[in-house]
Design an enzyme around this catalytic site. Structure first.
Site, mmCIF file in Angstrom:
data_model
loop_
_atom_site.group_PDB
_atom_site.id
_atom_site.type_symbol
_atom_site.label_atom_id
_atom_site.label_comp_id
_atom_site.label_asym_id
_atom_site.label_seq_id
_atom_site.Cartn_x
_atom_site.Cartn_y
_atom_site.Cartn_z
ATOM 1 C CG ASN A 37 -1.823 -1.216 1.259
ATOM 2 O OD1 ASN A 37 -2.266 -1.692 0.225
ATOM 3 N ND2 ASN A 37 -2.083 -1.743 2.452
ATOM 4 C CD GLU A 50 -5.952 -1.024 -1.516
ATOM 5 O OE1 GLU A 50 -6.131 -1.613 -0.443
ATOM 6 O OE2 GLU A 50 -6.885 -0.737 -2.322
#
Length: 323
Positions: free
Chosen positions: A218, A263
């Site tokens: 992330n 992500e």
């Protein structure tokens, strides 16, 4: 594309001269390509190639922050290549170094004549390369023809680069930003001449991807990033090695509709990336961001996205500026 070390050296041989620093010996008498160079796209690289062919040390003269950020601070600019990324690309292209001038009120107030005098005196250049649409000096009073005349008067060489055209339009940073905002990665990468990439630290998330069978790295991108929300085929650089993957950039409407987050799920990879700074290259657009009614439907779509990403990555032949 944030960096933990915005002024970190990018190469042992590539040197950066900033305001107030002496001119390094390796840059004295350099020929410098001048511009903002956001994106370091194909048009920019033509200027840099002209400097490299000069037979003298080849450098770049660029400005930080971007002049538009100085003149229009209330309008955030989608930066394609923030300073550390830009300097890294310059180093990869074989330049001897960069002159980074702080764009502030003092620099903005210089007349065209004063700016060219700075090039000859303070920066000790022997020549410059500018684009066909280059403007400089207070109120943008100078143009390429003016630059050529002023340089001639001071004994500086001046080369003017023509526009580089894709289709019927000049290659430009604005066109690349527009392509990325539309999710048109193919067009953006064609204009750049390499795969556009982002750089940011990997941060802890809610571990939801791991529960779905798709663990992700992330990354929070800058607030000015205008990349279209959606799913992309990507390639990350992990310890200098390329690793293929699929990435989602957006607000996760199925779950929290929160702040935008990149992500990235890396195929066939296991390892701890938390705290590391990752470069993620964008290879292709897969689909827009969607809200799913259930986890099973989401996982099924993620499976299809991964298959499509693998297909795109296998077919991709675009050069890389990472590593």
């Amino acid at each position: 594309m944030p960096s933990n070390e915005p002024h970190a050296p990018v190469s042992s041989s590539f040197v950066v001269r900033r305001d107030g620093d002496p001119v390094p010996e390796s840059l004295k008498g350099a020929v410098a390509a001048i511009g903002n160079f956001d994106g370091v796209h194909r048009g920019h690289r033509h200027l840099l190639d002209m400097a490299l062919r000069s037979g003298r040390p080849a450098a770049v003269l660029t400005f930080e922050p971007h002049p538009r950020s100085f003149f229009q601070p209330d309008r955030p600019l989608f930066r394609l290549t923030p300073e550390p990324v830009k300097l890294g690309i310059f180093a990869r292209l074989g330049l001897a170094g960069a002159f980074v001038l702080r764009f502030d009120g003092r620099l903005a107030s210089l007349t065209a004549e004063e700016f060219v005098t700075l090039l000859k005196g303070e920066l000790e250049l022997s020549g410059v390369v500018v684009g066909h649409d280059f403007h400089f000096g207070r109120g943008r009073e100078g143009n390429p023809e003016r630059m050529s005349g002023l340089c001639r008067g001071l004994g500086l060489d001046c080369l003017i680069a023509p526009a580089i055209v894709e289709g019927s339009e000049p290659v430009s940073s604005s066109a690349i930003r527009a392509a990325l905002e539309a999710g048109d990665i193919a067009a953006a990468n064609t204009l750049l001449g390499y795969r556009w990439f982002v750089r940011a630290p990997v941060r802890h998330g809610d571990k939801r991807g791991r529960e779905l069978g798709y663990p992700t790295a992330n990354m929070r991108l800058p607030d000015d990033c205008r990349l279209r929300h959606g799913i992309y085929a990507v390639r990350a650089s992990v310890n200098g090695q390329p690793v293929d993957g699929v990435a989602s950039f957006g607000r996760r409407p199925t779950f929290d509709n929160g702040a935008p987050l990149l992500e990235t799920h890396l195929f066939d990879f296991s390892g701890d990336l938390y705290g590391t700074t990752l470069d993620v290259e964008f290879v292709g657009w897969i689909r827009g961001e969607e809200r799913f009614d259930g986890i099973e439907a989401l996982i099924a779509q993620m499976d299809r996205d991964s298959e499509e990403a693998r297909r795109m990555l296998k077919a991709d032949r675009t050069p890389s500026m990472v590593g």
